[in-house]
Design a protein around this motif. Sequence first.
Motif, PDB file in Angstrom:
ATOM      1  N   TYR A   1       6.862 -10.368  -3.072  1.00  0.00           N
ATOM      2  CA  TYR A   1       6.705  -9.733  -1.769  1.00  0.00           C
ATOM      3  C   TYR A   1       5.756 -10.494  -0.846  1.00  0.00           C
ATOM      4  CZ  TYR A   1       9.925  -6.093  -2.707  1.00  0.00           C
ATOM      5  OH  TYR A   1      11.101  -5.421  -2.941  1.00  0.00           O
TER       6      TYR A   1
ATOM      7  N   LEU B   1       0.285  -4.407   3.289  1.00  0.00           N
ATOM      8  CA  LEU B   1       1.480  -4.265   2.458  1.00  0.00           C
ATOM      9  C   LEU B   1       1.317  -4.988   1.129  1.00  0.00           C
ATOM     10  CD1 LEU B   1       4.474  -3.225   2.613  1.00  0.00           C
ATOM     11  CD2 LEU B   1       5.070  -5.505   3.383  1.00  0.00           C
TER      12      LEU B   1
ATOM     13  N   VAL C   1       1.390  -3.424  -2.644  1.00  0.00           N
ATOM     14  CA  VAL C   1       2.327  -3.867  -3.688  1.00  0.00           C
ATOM     15  C   VAL C   1       1.575  -4.217  -4.961  1.00  0.00           C
ATOM     16  CG1 VAL C   1       3.902  -5.720  -4.337  1.00  0.00           C
ATOM     17  CG2 VAL C   1       4.137  -4.631  -2.116  1.00  0.00           C
TER      18      VAL C   1
ATOM     19  N   ALA D   1       9.904  -3.571   1.146  1.00  0.00           N
ATOM     20  CA  ALA D   1       8.828  -3.387   0.170  1.00  0.00           C
ATOM     21  C   ALA D   1       8.716  -1.937  -0.303  1.00  0.00           C
ATOM     22  CB  ALA D   1       7.496  -3.840   0.767  1.00  0.00           C
TER      23      ALA D   1
ATOM     24  N   VAL E   1       1.162   0.659   0.990  1.00  0.00           N
ATOM     25  CA  VAL E   1       2.493   0.138   1.323  1.00  0.00           C
ATOM     26  C   VAL E   1       3.057   0.862   2.540  1.00  0.00           C
ATOM     27  CG1 VAL E   1       4.893  -0.026   0.563  1.00  0.00           C
ATOM     28  CG2 VAL E   1       3.060  -0.699  -0.985  1.00  0.00           C
TER      29      VAL E   1
END
Length: 326
Positions: free
Chosen positions: A103, A132, A136, A249, A278
């Motif tokens: 990601y 983000l 993750v 994601a 996220v």
Amino acid sequence: MPKPTSALLAGVLGAVAMGSAAPALKMLGSTALSPVNVIQARVVLGALALSIAAVALRRRLRVPRAQWPLIAAYGVVTIAVNQVVYVVALGRLPVGVALLLEYLAPVLVALWVRFARGSPAPGALWAGTGVLLVGVALVGGTGTGPLDAVGVLFGLLAAVTMAGRFLLAERGLRDHDPLVLAMWGASCGAVALLVVRPFPVAVLADVVDGVPVWALVLYAGLVGLALAVLLGVVAQRGLAPTAASSVAALEVVVGGVLAALVLGERLGAAQWAGVAAVLAGVALTQVGARRGQATLARSATSPATNASSASSKLSASIASAFSRSR
């Protein structure tokens, strides 16, 4: 072209569909199927489902010869190869590290759009991407194992091939219906995977935790790939690649939550914090992407406006001079 809100909804649903296959894929991992076999079954079944839908809906399936390289790259590299290299990375790295590497794709998409295309990249986009990535890593669990160099390399390849999925899809949608692009892409990926090794069909009759293997394969192929890829492509008709890649994601969040609900895996405080991160990161990147598009639109129209204004002034000056000469 769908409105931004509808496109965002399609992207979210696509990520949910992709992530919802995580429990099924994990259960398939405990069967006699190898990781490549699992991906084979998923992609081949997804390609068949998309082909049937395209034919039933009477879509125009012909692809000009000049466009086949793009379609093949989209299917083979960004669907088939992406999943294979990610599985290899997952086998050599802690889950959180493998997820974090894959990601990096939204970062690569943002960098490409900013430097290769020269498009604006507002601060909210970079801030959202950073949040983000933190989310993750937290959802996947950072892990404590040593980092394997080959695993890191394959994780980075997973990021590059995932980023390519959004960039190539954006280009392909200029000429093709979303269903046709998804169908031919999945079909090219399926052919490439079937060339690698034969699929052990007999394993489909086995049972895992009371669930037939064929049922798990059906779900992973129909929902986790066919529906997910189609919704993702539909979303890109109304979202910029930077926005679409960040929405993807959400797959990590959905997979983690469903693993807790279906497989009994517990999510700790750090992982729930990752879920929140996220969601916040996706929201920030959407804001940043829209600001970037708005800035680009203004810069595209301002030269024309300035030219029109200059033309008007010039015309007025000529008229005035002509009037005085008389």
